[in-house]
Design an enzyme around this catalytic site. Structure first.
Site, PDB file in Angstrom:
ATOM      1  N   TYR A 212      -2.678  -0.044   9.902  1.00  0.00           N
ATOM      2  CA  TYR A 212      -2.812  -0.645   8.576  1.00  0.00           C
ATOM      3  C   TYR A 212      -1.490  -0.548   7.820  1.00  0.00           C
ATOM      4  CZ  TYR A 212      -4.102  -1.159   3.675  1.00  0.00           C
ATOM      5  OH  TYR A 212      -4.150  -1.544   2.361  1.00  0.00           O
TER       6      TYR A 212
ATOM      7  N   SER B 238       0.821  -1.213   0.000  1.00  0.00           N
ATOM      8  CA  SER B 238       0.000   0.000   0.000  1.00  0.00           C
ATOM      9  C   SER B 238       0.853   1.260   0.000  1.00  0.00           C
ATOM     10  CB  SER B 238      -0.901  -0.002   1.240  1.00  0.00           C
ATOM     11  OG  SER B 238      -1.537   1.246   1.421  1.00  0.00           O
TER      12      SER B 238
END
Length: 343
Positions: free
Chosen positions: A161, A136
Site C-alpha cells: 500500500y 499517505s
C-alpha cells in the site's frame, strides 16, 4: 487567485466520493454551493451498505452527479474527463489498507496504479487546473526520526500500500514536469470520524466494545498514532485545492504536504478515550506487531500551516465522542444498562 472562489462555476471531480473522506469532502463542497461530479466503483472491500448510505445522502442533494465506474477502465475514464472538462480533480479513490495489501496485493494494481494513471491522463488531455490527490503517512515507512517531514527520504516503504502511494507521487511529479499539470499530494495521517471505514482501528474497536468482544491491541499497545479528525482533513483539502502550485526555478508544479494533527497519541490513551466515550471498558487482547505496520506516526504540519493557515485542532476526545455518537445512531446501539446499586 483561489480557483474555488474566482471561477464563476468551477467544475469539480471527486473520485472515491462514496468513500469516507470523499463523502465528507463532497458534502462540504455542496454546502459551499459548488457542483460536484462524484466517481466511485462501490467496491465491496468493506460493507457495501455503508457506502450506499453515504451515496444516498449525496444523491439527495442538488448539484451532485454520480458516475459509477472503475478508474482503471481507460476508455470510460477518458470519456468522463472529456465530458466533464473539470477545473479541479480531487482524487481520493484507492484501494486502502496496509494489512489488506499484505493479504491481497493484486487488488492494488488496478485501483492505485492504473487508476492514478488514467486520472493523470485525463488531467493532461483536458486542461485540469489542479490535481489534488491522496497520499499517505505510510509512505514514511519505519522512519524513526520524528516528527515526519515532507523533505525526508521515502524510498523504503514496508507495505505494498505504501509503495503504491509512493508510486502515485512519482507518477504525478513526472506528469507535472512533462505536461505542466499543477498537482498536490496530501499525506493523510490516520483519519477518523463519523462515517469512517470499518477496517480502521476506531471502528473495529468501538464495534467490538459494544458487542462485548475483545479488541486486538497490536505491538502490545506500544504504538503511537497521529489521529486526525475528518473535518480537519477536509479543511486542508479545500484550502489546498483552490491554490495550485506554480512551477519555478526549473521545478515541477508539484508539492507534497502532510495533513495530520501534529501530535502522536499512545494507543492505550486512544483506547481510554474510546472507553470514556462508550461508557464501557474494553477487553484487550494484546498481540505482536503486524506485517506492514509501523510503531509511530507524527506529522510535521508546519508547511500546511505556514502556506495555507490550516491547523488540525479537533481534540481527540471530542472527535472520538462524535464518532461514537454517530455509530450509536447509525447502528441503533441500545444504551448501556444502568450499573447495579450497591447492596
Amino acid at each position: 487567485m483561489n480557483l474555488l472562489t474566482s471561477l464563476p462555476r468551477p467544475r469539480i471531480l471527486v473520485t472515491g466520493a462514496a468513500g469516507f473522506i470523499g463523502f465528507h469532502l463532497s458534502q462540504r463542497l455542496l454546502d459551499l454551493g459548488l457542483a460536484v461530479d462524484g466517481v466511485d466503483n462501490m467496491s465491496p472491500y468493506y460493507e457495501p451498505s455503508l457506502k450506499e448510505a453515504r451515496l444516498k445522502l449525496l444523491q439527495a442533494r442538488p448539484g451532485f452527479v454520480f458516475h459509477r465506474l472503475e478508474l482503471a477502465e481507460r476508455e470510460a475514464t477518458a470519456k468522463l474527463f472529456e465530458q466533464g472538462r473539470y477545473d479541479i480533480a480531487l482524487h481520493l479513490a484507492a484501494q486502502a489498507g496496509v494489512r489488506y495489501s499484505v493479504e491481497q496485493p493484486m487488488a492494488y494494481l488496478d485501483s492505485n496504479l492504473a487508476g492514478m494513471l488514467t486520472v493523470l491522463e485525463g488531467c493532461r488531455r483536458h486542461g485540469v487546473k489542479h490535481l489534488v490527490y491522496a497520499s499517505s503517512s505510510s509512505i514514511y515507512g519505519a522512519a524513526r526520526q520524528m516528527p515526519l517531514r515532507e523533505d525526508m527520504v521515502t524510498d523504503a516503504p514496508i507495505s505494498l500500500y505504501a509503495a503504491s502511494k509512493k508510486a502515485n507521487e512519482l507518477m504525478a511529479h513526472s506528469y507535472s514536469h512533462l505536461y505542466g499539470i499543477p498537482a498536490s499530494a496530501l499525506r493523510f495521517f490516520t483519519v477518523y470520524g463519523p462515517w469512517g471505514r470499518p477496517d480502521m482501528a476506531i471502528f473495529k474497536f468501538v464495534r467490538a466494545i459494544f458487542e462485548g468482544r475483545p479488541i486486538d491491541v497490536y505491538n502490545h499497545g506500544q504504538m503511537r498514532r497521529d489521529f486526525t479528525f475528518v473535518d480537519d482533513v477536509v479543511d486542508a483539502v479545500l484550502a489546498v485545492a483552490g491554490v495550485p502550485p506554480v512551477a519555478q526555478d526549473g521545478q515541477a508544479a508539484h508539492r507534497v504536504l502532510n495533513v495530520g494533527h501534529n501530535g502522536p497519541v499512545p494507543l492505550m490513551d486512544f483506547i481510554a478515550c474510546l472507553e470514556q466515550a462508550t461508557g464501557r471498558e474494553a477487553v484487550k487482547h494484546f498481540m505482536p506487531m503486524q506485517q506492514g505496520d509501523v510503531p509511530d506516526t507524527w506529522a510535521d504540519t508546519s508547511a500546511l500551516e505556514r502556506g495555507f493557515g490550516v491547523r488540525a485542532d479537533t481534540d481527540l476526545q471530542v472527535g472520538v465522542q462524535r464518532f461514537v455518537d454517530w455509530y450509536r445512531t447509525y447502528y441503533e446501539v441500545p444504551p448501556a444498562p444502568p450499573a447495579a446499586s450497591p447492596p
